[in-house]
Design a protein around this motif. Structure first.
Motif, mmCIF file in Angstrom:
data_model
loop_
_atom_site.group_PDB
_atom_site.id
_atom_site.type_symbol
_atom_site.label_atom_id
_atom_site.label_comp_id
_atom_site.label_asym_id
_atom_site.label_seq_id
_atom_site.Cartn_x
_atom_site.Cartn_y
_atom_site.Cartn_z
ATOM 1 N N ASP A 100 0.863 -1.178 0.000
ATOM 2 C CA ASP A 100 0.000 0.000 0.000
ATOM 3 C C ASP A 100 0.898 1.226 0.000
ATOM 4 O O ASP A 100 1.805 1.326 0.801
ATOM 5 N N GLY A 101 0.650 2.130 -0.970
ATOM 6 C CA GLY A 101 1.583 3.236 -1.163
ATOM 7 C C GLY A 101 2.612 2.878 -2.222
ATOM 8 O O GLY A 101 3.797 3.172 -2.100
ATOM 9 N N TYR A 178 -6.267 8.175 -8.556
ATOM 10 C CA TYR A 178 -5.436 7.993 -9.746
ATOM 11 C C TYR A 178 -6.082 8.605 -10.981
ATOM 12 O O TYR A 178 -5.455 8.689 -12.034
ATOM 13 N N GLU A 223 -10.568 10.316 2.847
ATOM 14 C CA GLU A 223 -10.217 10.119 1.444
ATOM 15 C C GLU A 223 -11.385 9.486 0.687
ATOM 16 O O GLU A 223 -12.085 8.623 1.217
#
Ligand code: LIP
Length: 278
Positions: A100-101, A178, A223
């Motif tokens: 993740d990231g 994204y 988020e």
């Protein structure tokens, strides 16, 4: 609300699932850390957009997690960001994010993790998040609290979200999707919020953003557009540390919104986030 003891009655020993999540996440995290070359890492493919990248390390880490988890519990299912999908015969489904990231990982920027959660009926009951560069391990059991181990030899520290400040003194983290169009609308909304809070942080890994709410390194996180594997383990760590982890209407976190705050800050932040057009 069932507790760890109740789950034991149903045959699911949650501390056992937590410990398995920790072992599997650590194995994958150690492999990534030991094999990552210096500097930038090559991208092997893109997914939902040209900036949504995957590397061979993401796919190898997911394979390691699958082997470890289903090797220990063959009747369980698995849902992984990089495509792992096995139906469950036991009622337990492992929801995993192998890195993740990933953009942070590609750029050798701090803050990327392995995230592993055990879910029953779509709800996390146990989980672990391992910060790959530091080895710090966050873990939680539903009804049994959340802990942090800065390294495998260190004692587990109980996590409790601190009393929050007022909104105008709050340090808030968030993230951007994204899709460039989504990013533009998120940026406009964050611009509206900036004048109402202490400051904004962009960590780049939802699992670690959520763990930072649990440790008090930020007062809140929100988020849009997250997948279940981004928040499944970190969300349980934050909730078991005393945070409210919900969507904007107070229901379960969703793609529409994942919001985690110390309870005392929740209403103010929801009003502000709504007011900014989220
Ligand atoms: C990332 C999330 C992060 C979000 C990024 C991305 P990935 O997950 O953890 O919060 O801002 O856009 O979705 O793709 O690195 O697993």
């Amino acid at each position: 609300m069932s507790t760890a003891a109740d789950d034991r009655r149903s045959g699911l020993h949650l501390p056992g699932l937590r410990d398995l999540a920790v072992r599997a996440a650590r194995e994958a995290a150690n492999w990534v850390a030991e094999n990552r070359p210096p500097g930038r890492v090559d991208v092997s493919a893109t997914k939902s957009s040209p900036t949504d990248v995957v590397t061979d390390f993401d796919t190898r880490s997911e394979r390691l997690l699958r082997q470890h988890l289903l090797g220990a519990r063959p009747d369980d299912g698995i849902l992984g960001e990089e495509g792992a999908s096995v139906d469950s015969r036991s009622g337990v489904v492992w929801v995993v994010d192998p890195i993740d990231g990933t953009v942070n990982f590609v750029y050798d920027h701090p803050c990327y993790s392995v995230s592993v959660a055990a879910q029953v009926d779509g709800e996390s009951v146990a989980g672990a998040v391992v910060d790959i560069p530091t080895g710090a391990t966050y873990a939680a059991v539903r009804g049994g609290g959340a802990t942090l181990q800065t390294d495998p030899a260190a004692a587990r520290r109980e996590l409790r979200v601190p009393e929050p400040p007022r909104l105008d003194q709050a340090l808030v983290s968030t993230g951007f999707g994204y899709d460039s169009g989504l990013r533009e609308s998120q940026a406009r909304a964050v611009a509206g919020l900036l004048g109402q809070v202490r400051d904004i942080r962009r960590v780049g890994a939802a699992s670690l953003d959520l763990c930072m709410v649990a440790t008090g390194q930020v007062d809140a996180y929100f988020e849009q557009g997250l997948n279940e594997w981004d928040r499944a383990a970190g969300g349980l760590v934050a909730a078991e540390a005393g945070a409210r982890v919900v969507d904007l209407d107070g229901g379960r976190p969703s793609r529409r919104m994942t919001l985690a705050t110390a309870p005392g800050l929740h209403d103010e932040l929801v009003d502000a986030v709504r007011g900014c057009g989220f």
